[in-house]
Design an enzyme around this catalytic site. Structure first.
Site, PDB file in Angstrom:
ATOM      1  N   ASN A 482       0.856  -1.179   0.000  1.00 41.15           N
ATOM      2  CA  ASN A 482       0.000   0.000   0.000  1.00 41.15           C
ATOM      3  C   ASN A 482       0.894   1.233   0.000  1.00 41.15           C
ATOM      4  OD1 ASN A 482      -1.744   2.101   0.543  1.00 41.15           O
ATOM      5  ND2 ASN A 482      -3.099   0.811   1.781  1.00 41.15           N
ATOM      6  N   ASP A 483       1.114   1.744  -1.195  1.00 38.53           N
ATOM      7  CA  ASP A 483       1.993   2.897  -1.374  1.00 38.53           C
ATOM      8  C   ASP A 483       1.583   4.085  -0.518  1.00 38.53           C
ATOM      9  OD1 ASP A 483       3.933   2.228  -3.212  1.00 38.53           O
ATOM     10  OD2 ASP A 483       2.637   2.585  -4.941  1.00 38.53           O
ATOM     11  N   CYS A 484       0.371   4.071  -0.077  1.00 41.22           N
ATOM     12  CA  CYS A 484      -0.173   5.248   0.602  1.00 41.22           C
ATOM     13  C   CYS A 484      -0.160   5.121   2.115  1.00 41.22           C
ATOM     14  CB  CYS A 484      -1.591   5.507   0.109  1.00 41.22           C
ATOM     15  SG  CYS A 484      -1.595   5.795  -1.653  1.00 41.22           S
ATOM     16  N   ASN A 486       2.061   5.604   4.688  1.00 42.27           N
ATOM     17  CA  ASN A 486       3.393   6.204   4.834  1.00 42.27           C
ATOM     18  C   ASN A 486       3.629   6.508   6.310  1.00 42.27           C
ATOM     19  OD1 ASN A 486       2.010   7.950   2.169  1.00 42.27           O
ATOM     20  ND2 ASN A 486       3.465   6.287   1.882  1.00 42.27           N
ATOM     21  N   GLN A 499       5.395   9.759  -0.577  1.00 47.13           N
ATOM     22  CA  GLN A 499       6.213   8.554  -0.374  1.00 47.13           C
ATOM     23  C   GLN A 499       7.698   8.833  -0.239  1.00 47.13           C
ATOM     24  OE1 GLN A 499       4.275   7.619  -3.617  1.00 47.13           O
ATOM     25  NE2 GLN A 499       2.570   6.764  -2.463  1.00 47.13           N
TER      26      GLN A 499
END
Ligand code: BGC
Length: 808
Positions: A482-484, A486, A499
């Site tokens: 999940n790139d989001c 953070n 990111q």
């Protein structure tokens, strides 16, 4: 509401109105040259790289939405129309667009004239071939003026759209008979040009946009077409175009075809010029000659058809559910091949100038195409591995042309390395090619610093082990899948990326998802270690997997489901103790796929929690409750309005993890219910809500917190394609290659009472007949007439046909 229908025999989706809820597109091309083409002929094409070698211009986010493409204007008396409806939008008596495997055929009919535009990128060619067939279906002779139109992109699509002080002065063309050459920048650093030719005498041409269209006109009303005669304009700077003017006379019942070729031509540097200042056009002429007749186009279509039939013959399903068959036999693998070719570069949602190839994305895409193009998958693995660093971490992205890691984004996404194990294991299972493990592969593309591919995998595995947090769970770094999410970012400034802005250095934020991925990858890693004779490494890997499993059960079980993470401060993410984001989907899928909690009932409990909290009519949302405010300690996930993208959207990429998890606990019926909620062929009837193409997956469908619940976005280039393939083909239908043989263990709804699958693998053919519903995944197998123990059918010698009967 439907806007067309499937033609299963032709393997086409047939769009019957130009007014679809969004441009519905197709991809053409198989190797170096690719085109995106919408049902109204919009889109563009490029050679290898959508940013650096774009042939024609397309305006993203334009008004109207789908502007720029390859258009044929027809002037019939005083009337002007386009068979693709756009851009003129004159009402058609009939419209049809057939998007098929590497071909698109758009037909428009108006006032007794039928015009069919067949488009393909022939195998082995760097060109888009258009065959325009005009038929007079009326009673009176027709005299038509036809104008072709493409607008050239000045190669580098980013410059083309931004650097106007330069590029409005650089455009250059040459014209030779019916061939228009776009030669911008050829005189200095380029050795490539574009050609747009036609196999018939022309009445005129235009190459300057302003002359053809008119400065204050749109593409729907080009001045030249309205006037009925080409001007012979020669572009000098500004915006070069290619337009041929043909005069066509057709008696009643008569039809004629014209072949237009839009090609990319590259000359050797030392053979750029025929004479000083005269471009060497030999290769271009040869290209045009290869398509100088309609029959040659037919041959190219047949060849392409053979190519696709060959690929798709690898896994053939026959079931009582036609929608399932069309997903499995045609559209899901087709989309997987498109993700192989495009990664995340060029779609109607990806501009072709942004992202490179993702380390994690590419490894996952591979799961969906490795059985179709194993040799190319092999090369892909080696390319990806070469962007790894010596400590096992990896560039998050790399550039397709150079295959080098992308410095702007860098590394630090701590799930990345483990995906290399998943991708490589899938390849070895499919092919049995263990030699790949011994291939010498550089780190960071440095030829002086290399190791075997297996050593790369080992560094991947140990990277996780060397980066554990306070609970013995993997550190998340900048983000995981999940790139989001953070957890080290703490961004409070609007102009910085989420990111790559890590404002705190900490070794506390941990990811339960990576823990699940680690445990999932570990047995494969251990098996591969044994194959290369590293028995101690294999044994240690199995112990590490057990230790990680224990850590998850001890520190990441929240009572009813798995936690998602621990944040920078050591607080739980995805827990009943949280006010928002109490439960997130990813660890429920991946931990259970890895087998965690299956023995003690926790897996079932977690999956029931998914059902209770995350399931909707249109798929499983990512989290609940959605984040209603920005949580600086969580990052981008909480930046999206509730219901979109990673904030409680239906992220179609991870729904199949839950499907697979359901098969792990033997609930094929529920897995299949989830499958049908997001598989596009089942959404055809609600196209007015879903809006995207009913033949390919979208990345996201708006979740229940969104005003537009059920509406999809970002079709085509998504890991959703590969993972849904794995879920349906490997786990629900249950046929998957393993190191020791072909696993046949269906676990699917009782609504699918029986089916047959023909699977080609490792040079043999496996014909599988499943007679009874296999909802629990515990069938009995009879192989070539003899019952075997278990569900693993040993690999047969190449050339064999193996008959497998499967019963519950
Ligand atoms: C990215 C993936 C990522 C996913 C979830 C996609 O846009 O390409 O790498 O896993 O989003 O954040």
């Amino acid at each position: 509401m439907r806007f067309g229908h499937f033609d299963d025999d032709a393997r086409e989706y047939v769009i019957t109105t130009p007014r679809t809820p969004y441009p519905w597109i197709n991809y053409l091309g198989t190797e170096d040259f690719f085109s995106l083409i919408s049902h109204t002929a919009g889109g563009y094409c490029f050679f290898r790289d959508a940013r650096f070698r774009r042939l024609i211009r397309f305006r993203y986010n334009n008004v109207p939405i789908d502007a720029g493409g390859r258009y044929f204007y027809i002037r019939d008396g005083e009337e002007v129309w386009t068979p693709s409806w756009m851009p003129v939008k004159a009402e058609l008596d009939r419209f049809e667009c057939r998007h098929g495997l590497g071909t698109t055929r758009i037909t428009g009919e108006r006032n007794g004239v039928v015009a069919e535009q067949l488009v393909l990128v022939p195998l082995g060619e760097s060109a888009e071939v258009h065959r325009l067939t005009l038929a007079n279906t009326g009673e009176v002779p027709k005299r038509l003026s036809v104008f072709s139109f493409v607008e050239f992109c000045l190669w580098n699509a980013w410059d083309d759209q931004t650097n106007f002080q330069r590029n409005l002065s650089t455009g250059q063309v040459e014209i030779e008979g019916g061939a228009i050459y776009h030669v911008t920048e050829y005189r200095e650093r380029r050795n490539h040009f574009a050609v747009f030719g036609v196999n018939a005498p022309i009445a005129g041409f235009d190459t300057d946009r302003e002359s053809f269209v008119g400065l204050y006109n749109g593409l729907h009303e080009p001045e030249v077409v309205l006037a009925g005669a080409a001007l012979g304009s020669v572009a000098s700077g500004w915006a070069p175009i290619g337009s041929h003017h043909l005069e066509v006379e057709l008696g009643p019942g008569e039809s004629r075809s014209f072949v237009f070729v839009l090609g990319y031509v590259e000359n050797p540097i030392d053979a750029k010029w025929k004479a000083p200042g005269v471009v060497n056009k030999e290769r271009a002429r040869a290209l045009l000659a290869r398509f100088d007749s309609s029959a040659r186009v037919d041959d190219a279509v047949a060849e392409l058809r053979g190519y696709w039939e060959g690929l798709l013959g690898t896994y053939v399903l026959s079931s009582p559910d036609e929608r399932l068959d069309r997903m499995v036999n045609t559209w899901n693998p087709y989309q997987c091949m498109v993700t192989f070719n495009m990664s995340r570069s060029a779609s109607y949602f990806e501009s072709g100038i942004g992202r490179g190839m993702g380390f994690r994305d590419s490894n996952q895409d591979l799961l969906g195409f490795v059985h179709l193009v194993p040799d190319r998958a092999r090369q892909r693995i080696l390319d990806i591995a070469a962007t790894q660093f010596t400590d096992g971490s990896a560039y998050h992205q790399y550039q397709p042309l150079t295959k080098r890691g992308n410095h702007d984004v860098g590394s630090g996404f701590n799930d990345d390395p483990l995906w290399l194990i998943e991708g490589t294991a899938a390849y070895v299972k499919e092919t049995g090619d263990t030699a790949i493990l011994a291939e010498d592969v550089p780190f960071d593309n440095d030829p002086a610093d290399t190791a075997t591919l297996f050593e790369h995998l080992k560094r991947s595995f140990h990277f996780t082990l060397e980066n554990l947090g306070p609970h013995g769970l993997p550190l998340i770094g900048r983000a995981d899948w999940n790139d989001c999410l953070n957890l080290n970012c703490f961004s409070e400034t609007s102009d910085e990326p989420y990111q790559t802005t890590a404002n705190r250095e900490g070794r506390t934020a941990e990811s339960v998802f990576i823990a699940g991925l680690f445990v999932h990858a570990a047995p494969d890693f251990a098996d591969l270690a044994e194959l290369v004779g590293e028995m101690d490494e294999a044994a240690a890997a199995r112990r590490h997997a057990q230790a990680m499993t224990d850590a998850v059960l001890e520190h990441a079980w929240d009572g009813e489901w798995f936690l998602r993470a621990y944040d920078f401060f050591g607080n739980k993410v995805g827990s009943r103790d949280c006010d928002e984001g109490k439960i997130l989907i990813e660890p429920q899928g991946f931990c259970i796929m890895a087998g965690i909690g299956v023995d003690d009932g926790r897996a079932v409990k977690a999956l029931d929690s998914v059902k209770a909290h995350l399931d909707t009519d249109f798929g499983i949302v990512l989290n609940q409750p959605a984040y209603s405010t920005y949580h600086v300690e969580l990052g981008e996930i909480s930046s999206y309005p509730p219901g979109y993208k990673e904030n409680a959207g239906i992220f179609c990429h991870n729904n199949p993890w839950v499907m697979i998890a359901e098969t792990v606990v033997g609930r094929g019926g529920r897995a299949f219910d989830y499958y049908r909620k997001i598989a596009p062929a089942y959404l055809e009837e609600i196209s007015e809500i879903h809006r995207m193409e009913p033949y390919v997956y979208s990345q996201m469908i708006a979740g229940r917190d969104a005003a537009r619940h059920g509406e999809a976005k970002n079709s085509w280039l998504t890991g959703t394609a590969a993972w849904n393939w794995v879920a349906i083909a490997h786990h629900m239908l249950g046929v998957r290659p393993e190191l020791g043989g072909l696993r046949v263990a269906p676990c699917i709804s009782s609504e699918i009472p029986g089916f047959t699958i023909t699977r080609r693998c490792r040079g043999s053919v496996y014909r599988i007949r499943v007679d009874n519903a296999c909802e629990l995944g515990e069938p009995r197998l009879v192989v070539d007439g003899r019952e075997i123990a278990g569900t693993l059918v040993p690999w047969a010698p190449p050339g064999t046909t193996v008959e497998i009967a499967c019963r519950t």
